[in-house]
Design an enzyme around this catalytic site. Sequence first.
Site, PDB file in Angstrom:
ATOM      1  N   PRO A   2     -34.176 -94.634  35.509  1.00 17.96           N
ATOM      2  CA  PRO A   2     -34.156 -93.235  35.938  1.00 17.96           C
ATOM      3  C   PRO A   2     -33.215 -92.387  35.088  1.00 17.96           C
ATOM      4  O   PRO A   2     -32.002 -92.628  35.058  1.00 17.96           O
ATOM      5  CB  PRO A   2     -33.654 -93.310  37.389  1.00 17.96           C
ATOM      6  CG  PRO A   2     -33.760 -94.742  37.775  1.00 17.96           C
ATOM      7  CD  PRO A   2     -33.633 -95.516  36.522  1.00 17.96           C
ATOM      8  N   GLU A   3     -33.781 -91.438  34.378  1.00 19.56           N
ATOM      9  CA  GLU A   3     -32.991 -90.430  33.678  1.00 19.56           C
ATOM     10  C   GLU A   3     -33.294 -89.100  34.363  1.00 19.56           C
ATOM     11  O   GLU A   3     -33.861 -89.087  35.454  1.00 19.56           O
ATOM     12  CB  GLU A   3     -33.365 -90.398  32.185  1.00 19.56           C
ATOM     13  CG  GLU A   3     -33.178 -91.748  31.499  1.00 19.56           C
ATOM     14  CD  GLU A   3     -33.531 -91.719  30.017  1.00 19.56           C
ATOM     15  OE1 GLU A   3     -33.460 -90.646  29.399  1.00 19.56           O
ATOM     16  OE2 GLU A   3     -33.900 -92.773  29.486  1.00 19.56           O
ATOM     17  N   LYS A  57     -27.754 -87.397  36.375  1.00 15.53           N
ATOM     18  CA  LYS A  57     -28.643 -88.433  36.910  1.00 15.53           C
ATOM     19  C   LYS A  57     -28.287 -88.742  38.359  1.00 15.53           C
ATOM     20  O   LYS A  57     -28.641 -89.799  38.882  1.00 15.53           O
ATOM     21  CB  LYS A  57     -28.544 -89.716  36.071  1.00 15.53           C
ATOM     22  CG  LYS A  57     -28.950 -89.542  34.620  1.00 15.53           C
ATOM     23  CD  LYS A  57     -28.675 -90.789  33.800  1.00 15.53           C
ATOM     24  CE  LYS A  57     -28.773 -90.504  32.313  1.00 15.53           C
ATOM     25  NZ  LYS A  57     -28.322 -91.644  31.490  1.00 15.53           N
ATOM     26  N   HIS A 112     -33.966-107.050  47.582  1.00 10.00           N
ATOM     27  CA  HIS A 112     -32.969-106.338  46.786  1.00 10.00           C
ATOM     28  C   HIS A 112     -32.411-105.108  47.504  1.00 10.00           C
ATOM     29  O   HIS A 112     -31.853-104.228  46.867  1.00 10.00           O
ATOM     30  CB  HIS A 112     -33.571-105.944  45.438  1.00 10.00           C
ATOM     31  CG  HIS A 112     -34.051-107.108  44.644  1.00 10.00           C
ATOM     32  ND1 HIS A 112     -33.205-108.126  44.241  1.00 10.00           N
ATOM     33  CD2 HIS A 112     -35.277-107.458  44.202  1.00 10.00           C
ATOM     34  CE1 HIS A 112     -33.893-109.033  43.573  1.00 10.00           C
ATOM     35  NE2 HIS A 112     -35.158-108.654  43.543  1.00 10.00           N
ATOM     36  N   ARG A 135     -30.824-104.830  39.964  1.00  9.39           N
ATOM     37  CA  ARG A 135     -29.708-105.189  39.088  1.00  9.39           C
ATOM     38  C   ARG A 135     -28.355-104.848  39.699  1.00  9.39           C
ATOM     39  O   ARG A 135     -27.323-105.201  39.121  1.00  9.39           O
ATOM     40  CB  ARG A 135     -29.875-104.458  37.750  1.00  9.39           C
ATOM     41  CG  ARG A 135     -31.218-104.733  37.076  1.00  9.39           C
ATOM     42  CD  ARG A 135     -31.150-105.883  36.142  1.00  9.39           C
ATOM     43  NE  ARG A 135     -30.355-105.540  34.980  1.00  9.39           N
ATOM     44  CZ  ARG A 135     -30.801-104.878  33.929  1.00  9.39           C
ATOM     45  NH1 ARG A 135     -32.039-104.437  33.896  1.00  9.39           N
ATOM     46  NH2 ARG A 135     -30.035-104.650  32.902  1.00  9.39           N
ATOM     47  N   ARG A 284     -27.277 -98.922  21.552  1.00  5.36           N
ATOM     48  CA  ARG A 284     -28.539 -98.954  22.286  1.00  5.36           C
ATOM     49  C   ARG A 284     -29.696 -99.258  21.355  1.00  5.36           C
ATOM     50  O   ARG A 284     -29.677 -98.854  20.185  1.00  5.36           O
ATOM     51  CB  ARG A 284     -28.803 -97.590  22.948  1.00  5.36           C
ATOM     52  CG  ARG A 284     -27.804 -97.190  23.978  1.00  5.36           C
ATOM     53  CD  ARG A 284     -28.021 -97.944  25.272  1.00  5.36           C
ATOM     54  NE  ARG A 284     -26.869 -97.846  26.149  1.00  5.36           N
ATOM     55  CZ  ARG A 284     -25.982 -98.810  26.304  1.00  5.36           C
ATOM     56  NH1 ARG A 284     -26.113 -99.932  25.647  1.00  5.36           N
ATOM     57  NH2 ARG A 284     -24.962 -98.664  27.111  1.00  5.36           N
TER      58      ARG A 284
END
Length: 294
Positions: A2-3, A57, A112, A135, A284
Site C-alpha cells: 500500500p502506497e 501512507k 494473520h 508480515r 530498493r
Amino acid sequence: MPELPEVETVARTLFPHIHNCVFLDATVLRDSCVHPASLPFSMLYGMGIANVRRRAKLIIMDLEPVPAILSDIGRQTLDMADQNQYPPYLVIHLRMTGRIFTRAANEAQGKHTRCFFSLQNPAGNRFNLFFDDTRAFGKILLANDAILRNWDFWRNLGPEPLALDAAGFATRLKGKRTIKACLLDQKVIAGIGNIYADEALFKSGIRPSRQADSLNKRERARLLAALQAVLRLSISQCGSSIRDYRDADGNVGSFQNSFSVYGRGGEKCKKCGSILHKERIGGRATVFCEVCQK
DNA sequence: ACGCGTGCCTGTTGGC
DNA sequence: TGCCAACAGGCACGCG
C-alpha cells in the site's frame, strides 16, 4: 504494497462502513501491531468515527466521544474535550501487508489477524473491524494532538505530492543522493513507495541513479507532472494489487496492469523494446530503461 | 547533520 | 521431492 493510491482507496472504501460507528471493544492479538507511543485501546470505548482520511501512507480516523454510549458502558463524561480521556485520532499504517476490513460480529479471526475492534453502527447493530497483517510490520496508534506532535515520523512528513507545485518540489530535491532515494524519503515527499517512484521516473525519462540536485528545472517539472499523473491514474483504478493488497471491501486494484517498469526487470520496454534493467538503488529493487531514461 | 546499511517479519520463488 | 537461500520493502535504528 500500500502506497498513496492504495491507502487513499482503503480510506475511501472504509468510510461508508464505519462512519458514525462507535468503538465498544478492542482485542490485540499481537502486541507489535500497537505503536509504542499509543494510548491504551481501552480509551477507544465509546468513541465514534467522525471521519476517515489519509495523510501520506497513514489512514486516520477522526474520533469524537459519543455521550450515550459512554454512559452505557460506564465511562466518565465530565470533560468531553479532554484529549487525555478521549483521544481524537486512530492512526493506522498498513506498511507492507496490512489489511483493514469489516466483518459480521460472528465471523472468526484469521491466521494473520493482529487486532480487531467491536463496533456498533447508528442502528445499534454490532460488527467487527479487523486488522490483518501477514508480515506484521503494520502499526496502530491511538493518539491525541500532543502524541502526534511528538511523533518524529509525523512531524517530519513531507508535503502531499498531489498538493505540491514546481517551486515547492524544487526546494525539496536537495542533497547528494539519488533521485530514487529522494522520492522514497517520506520527509521529502509523503506517500511515495517503490512502485510509484519507479513508474514516475520512467514516465519522466529520468534515470533513478541520477543525483537529485543534478535535475534541471525542466526535468523537475517533468518528474512532478509524471508523479502526479501516475498517482491520479492509479487512484482512479483503485490502486495496484501485487499480492496482498485489497481495499476495505476486499477488492483488488487494477493499476498493476498498467505498470511500465515495476516488477518488469528483464522484460521489454513498452516504449522502445529494449530489455529493462534491474538493480538496487537507494536500497530498493529498481527497474528502469537504459535507453529511455537519461 | 546527513547518508547508508541492517533488522524486523512471513510467504513465495527458484536453484540444486 | 525437499530443502534452503534469496527476495519482497517501509521504516526505526545505529554507524561513520
